[in-house]
Write an enzyme that holds these catalytic residues in place. Structure first.
Site, mmCIF file in Angstrom:
data_model
loop_
_atom_site.group_PDB
_atom_site.id
_atom_site.type_symbol
_atom_site.label_atom_id
_atom_site.label_comp_id
_atom_site.label_asym_id
_atom_site.label_seq_id
_atom_site.Cartn_x
_atom_site.Cartn_y
_atom_site.Cartn_z
ATOM 1 N N SER A 194 0.794 -1.223 0.000
ATOM 2 C CA SER A 194 0.000 0.000 0.000
ATOM 3 C C SER A 194 0.828 1.275 0.000
ATOM 4 O O SER A 194 1.616 1.502 -0.902
ATOM 5 C CB SER A 194 -0.956 -0.039 1.180
ATOM 6 O OG SER A 194 -1.856 1.020 1.112
ATOM 7 N N HIS A 195 0.697 2.063 1.048
ATOM 8 C CA HIS A 195 1.339 3.380 1.112
ATOM 9 C C HIS A 195 2.770 3.299 1.625
ATOM 10 O O HIS A 195 3.445 4.315 1.711
ATOM 11 C CB HIS A 195 0.517 4.273 2.028
ATOM 12 C CG HIS A 195 0.270 3.619 3.352
ATOM 13 N ND1 HIS A 195 -0.595 2.548 3.466
ATOM 14 C CD2 HIS A 195 0.793 3.819 4.558
ATOM 15 C CE1 HIS A 195 -0.589 2.131 4.716
ATOM 16 N NE2 HIS A 195 0.246 2.885 5.408
ATOM 17 N N ASP A 219 -2.867 6.258 -3.266
ATOM 18 C CA ASP A 219 -1.689 5.634 -2.650
ATOM 19 C C ASP A 219 -1.089 4.537 -3.527
ATOM 20 O O ASP A 219 -1.480 4.358 -4.676
ATOM 21 C CB ASP A 219 -2.031 5.097 -1.258
ATOM 22 C CG ASP A 219 -2.926 3.867 -1.328
ATOM 23 O OD1 ASP A 219 -3.711 3.754 -2.286
ATOM 24 O OD2 ASP A 219 -2.824 3.015 -0.417
ATOM 25 N N ASP A 245 -1.358 1.292 -3.832
ATOM 26 C CA ASP A 245 -2.215 0.308 -4.482
ATOM 27 C C ASP A 245 -3.559 0.865 -4.932
ATOM 28 O O ASP A 245 -4.436 0.106 -5.354
ATOM 29 C CB ASP A 245 -2.401 -0.914 -3.577
ATOM 30 C CG ASP A 245 -3.063 -0.554 -2.251
ATOM 31 O OD1 ASP A 245 -2.865 0.573 -1.773
ATOM 32 O OD2 ASP A 245 -3.781 -1.417 -1.693
ATOM 33 N N ASP A 266 -6.096 2.362 -3.325
ATOM 34 C CA ASP A 266 -7.344 2.294 -2.567
ATOM 35 C C ASP A 266 -7.583 3.521 -1.690
ATOM 36 O O ASP A 266 -8.670 3.709 -1.174
ATOM 37 C CB ASP A 266 -7.454 0.990 -1.754
ATOM 38 C CG ASP A 266 -6.297 0.765 -0.807
ATOM 39 O OD1 ASP A 266 -5.373 1.606 -0.770
ATOM 40 O OD2 ASP A 266 -6.305 -0.262 -0.104
ATOM 41 N N ARG A 267 -6.559 4.369 -1.514
ATOM 42 C CA ARG A 267 -6.756 5.555 -0.680
ATOM 43 C C ARG A 267 -6.955 6.802 -1.530
ATOM 44 O O ARG A 267 -6.578 6.819 -2.709
ATOM 45 C CB ARG A 267 -5.532 5.785 0.212
ATOM 46 C CG ARG A 267 -5.282 4.658 1.171
ATOM 47 C CD ARG A 267 -4.190 5.024 2.144
ATOM 48 N NE ARG A 267 -4.012 3.921 3.080
ATOM 49 C CZ ARG A 267 -3.514 4.046 4.297
ATOM 50 N NH1 ARG A 267 -3.112 5.221 4.718
ATOM 51 N NH2 ARG A 267 -3.395 2.992 5.086
ATOM 52 N N LYS A 281 -11.688 -0.333 -0.390
ATOM 53 C CA LYS A 281 -11.786 1.109 -0.517
ATOM 54 C C LYS A 281 -11.233 1.481 -1.881
ATOM 55 O O LYS A 281 -10.491 0.714 -2.478
ATOM 56 C CB LYS A 281 -11.069 1.816 0.619
ATOM 57 C CG LYS A 281 -9.614 1.453 0.839
ATOM 58 C CD LYS A 281 -9.111 2.113 2.117
ATOM 59 C CE LYS A 281 -7.634 1.878 2.332
ATOM 60 N NZ LYS A 281 -7.362 0.660 3.102
HETATM 61 C C1 VG1 Z 1 -3.905 1.338 8.280
HETATM 62 C C2 VG1 Z 1 -5.106 2.239 8.458
HETATM 63 C C3 VG1 Z 1 -6.386 1.463 8.232
HETATM 64 C C4 VG1 Z 1 -6.338 0.828 6.834
HETATM 65 C C5 VG1 Z 1 -5.083 -0.014 6.701
HETATM 66 C C6 VG1 Z 1 -4.926 -0.580 5.314
HETATM 67 O O1 VG1 Z 1 -3.950 0.286 9.224
HETATM 68 O O2 VG1 Z 1 -5.115 2.821 9.736
HETATM 69 O O3 VG1 Z 1 -7.486 2.314 8.363
HETATM 70 O O4 VG1 Z 1 -7.463 0.031 6.622
HETATM 71 O O5 VG1 Z 1 -3.933 0.776 6.986
HETATM 72 O O6 VG1 Z 1 -4.899 0.439 4.354
HETATM 73 P P1 VG1 Z 1 -3.103 0.313 10.584
HETATM 74 O O7 VG1 Z 1 -3.384 -1.012 11.230
HETATM 75 O O8 VG1 Z 1 -1.683 0.525 10.195
HETATM 76 O O9 VG1 Z 1 -3.635 1.467 11.351
HETATM 77 V V1 VG1 Z 1 -4.045 0.171 2.908
HETATM 78 O O10 VG1 Z 1 -4.251 1.492 1.901
HETATM 79 O O11 VG1 Z 1 -2.555 -0.064 3.523
HETATM 80 O O12 VG1 Z 1 -4.778 -1.226 2.342
HETATM 81 CO CO CO Z 2 -3.615 1.193 0.096
#
Ligand code: VG1
Ligand code: CO
Length: 544
Positions: free
Chosen positions: A113-114, A278, A280, A282-283, A377
């Protein structure tokens, strides 16, 4: 071509977190590490035998290598067909879309992801179930249990296949379809939003937008949809080429990491609308001219205006937000007379509510918004939703949000992240907070009076499954809140997240600076959790 059974030994650290298994690339490169996890998916998800699997990733370092491993293992494990995004690319929401559209038995998404990418950075793998969503906890637990006992995996002895040419090829008995990663997703977007109205907005010559793909997966999607289909200027999309190291940055759409975009949306020459997604896809981050929309507000605004968008014209069945997300959307749900669910952090908790038709929109404070159109998302979806609103309301982003506050009150919001802190210290801090929960209700903290304090637990209203210890919630009598959680996506030490929300119904307060409004709550939060004493951190790493 021969199927090989290779012996292996379990690793002890393959429990998936908030969103799949995320580790440093070096961890994934250990012999058998990826293979063990993938075999554990095949061993537990038995419908994949003879079925169809979707595979794609965000293009980060190790994406292509991992896909070749997965393809050979899918062939050896009797999967009939794998659909792979061309070049190994598929955004997370597009993967969800493809899984659902073709009724496949699931998908594997390769992304962290990010988190940054590159040989010394992060990689990740996640299994999505046939509804298109992230595997629920019973599935991730079953996969994890399997990783603890695995002693062999199956693979095919075969050369790499060409991931770049569209079409169908055979790998042993397996059919591999290389698909266009954007087509199906783009058609879905066209079915939901008023593309003509958005096209006119771009054509008017009075509207300027920038979209920052952050050298991650949404580049090809944004170019196709915004520029080709909706007629935006070619310069609209910046950082539009996916790179294995995302150009060295964090592909995290927030005010800190998307600073180039923030500059384009600031000052007298600011564009009217700016957005980023981001790693992938989804954000999303939404900016107006000199105006930042908090993700919690964005969810509330989308819910309040959903009837203006073709895909949601018939209204919303209900809404949901993750526990730390501000209560702005709760007020909209109240006004609409619909249910608002509060779920633990992580998109997997929305799946049952969406499948059961109980909710239409949902979101998280962490720049995540989505709906029943897929089971992830969806960054670009949120951007198109906003574009659709701008096109039909003929108002600026700031005006739309300010009018929203006037009607519902403003939920000031901020999140403090303390990254890579010592794990034991972080757990000690949470335990300390837990031990104090009993004394807090009724206590006065500064000007705030505690109404309730608990460790959030959730019972899924659809299947009755229970998730405990999902974060400390401290609610004050005026509707303000402090929430503490440890991240489940980090790859180094622990990350402490402190979420702060202050409710201001009075319009006279709506123009105050967030930092100023939040300051008293920040001090209370730091003191209550003894953050500095326990972690040695005076300041957070990132404030969003
Ligand atoms: C974080 C965010 C959460 C989100 C998750 C995956 O998790 O707070 O809201 O669903 O990332 O997002 P954590 O456990 O680090 O707080 V993504 O864009 O990485 O799929
Ligand atoms: Co993501």
């Amino acid at each position: 071509m021969n199927i090989q059974h290779r012996s292996t030994r379990p690793f002890s650290d393959q429990r998936p977190g908030t969103s799949g298994l995320r580790k440093k690339v070096k961890v994934f490169q250990q012999p058998h590490y990826l293979e063990n996890f993938v075999q554990s998916i095949f061993d537990t998800q038995t419908d994949l035998r003879g079925g169809t699997l979707v595979v794609g990733g965000d293009g980060r370092f190790y994406n292509r290598e991992a896909i070749q491993v997965i393809l050979r293992m899918a062939a050896a494990n009797g999967v009939a067909k794998v659909m792979v995004g061309q070049g190994g690319l598929l955004s997370t929401p597009a993967t969800s879309c493809v899984i659902r559209k073709y009724h496949t038995q699931g998908g594997i998404i390769l992304s962290a992801s990010h988190n940054p990418g590159g040989p010394d950075e992060d990689f990740g793998i996640k299994f999505n179930v046939p509804n298109g969503g992230p595997a629920p906890e019973n599935v991730t637990e079953a996969i994890y249990r399997r990783t603890r006992e695995i002693d062999s995996y199956k693979t095919l002895e075969a050369d790499d296949i060409d991931l770049d040419t569209l079409g169908s090829v055979a790998l042993g008995e397996l059919q591999v379809d290389i698909i266009d990663p954007v087509d199906d997703y783009a058609s879905l977007m066209q079915a939901l939003f008023d593309f003509d109205a958005i096209h006119q907005l771009f054509n008017s010559g009075l509207f300027q937008m920038k979209f920052d793909a952050m050298h991650a997966i949404t580049g090809p999607y944004a170019k196709r949809i915004l520029i080709k289909m909706l007629g935006a200027e070619p310069e609209t999309v910046i950082n539009g080429t996916p790179l294995p190291d995302f150009g060295g940055g964090h592909p995290d759409p927030n005010l800190t990491h998307a600073h180039q975009l923030v500059e384009l949306a600031s000052g007298p020459d600011a564009v009217d609308f700016a957005a980023a997604s981001d790693g992938d896809g989804d954000r999303n981050m939404i900016l107006g001219k000199n105006f930042f929309v908090t993700p919690s507000d964005s969810l509330a605004v989308l819910a309040a205006n959903a009837h203006l968008v073709p895909g949601y014209r018939r209204g919303l069945a209900g809404v949901a937000r993750s526990m730390p997300t501000s209560q702005a959307v709760d007020r909209v749900a109240d006004a609409l007379g619909i249910e608002c669910y509060e779920t633990p952090t992580g998109w997997k908790f929305f799946g049952n509510l969406l499948d059961a038709g109980r909710i239409t929109l949902c979101g998280e404070e962490s720049f995540g918004t989505g709906s029943n159109h897929v089971r992830e998302k969806d960054g670009l979806w949120a951007v198109l939703f906003w574009l659709n609103l701008l096109a039909v309301r003929h108002q600026s982003v700031a005006t739309i949000v300010r009018e929203h506050w006037k009607r519902y009150g403003r939920n000031f919001y901020t999140r403090y992240d303390y990254e890579a802190v010592d794990k034991d210290a972080a757990e000690g801090l949470m335990d300390h907070l837990r031990s104090r929960l009993g004394d807090l209700p009724g206590a006065a903290l500064g000007h705030y009076k505690v109404e309730y304090a608990d460790d959030f637990a959730y019972t899924d209203p659809v299947d009755g499954s229970r998730s405990e210890r999902q974060g400390i919630r401290i609610g004050f009598e005026d509707g303000s809140r402090i929430v503490y959680r440890l991240s489940g996506t980090g790859t180094e030490g622990a990350t402490l997240r402190v979420y702060l929300e202050a409710y201001a119904p009075d319009p006279a307060k709506h123009n105050l600076e967030t930092a100023e409004v939040m300051q008293p709550l920040v001090l209370i939060a730091q003191e209550l959790a003894e953050i500095e004493q326990r972690t040695g951190r005076k300041e957070p790493t990132v404030i969003t």
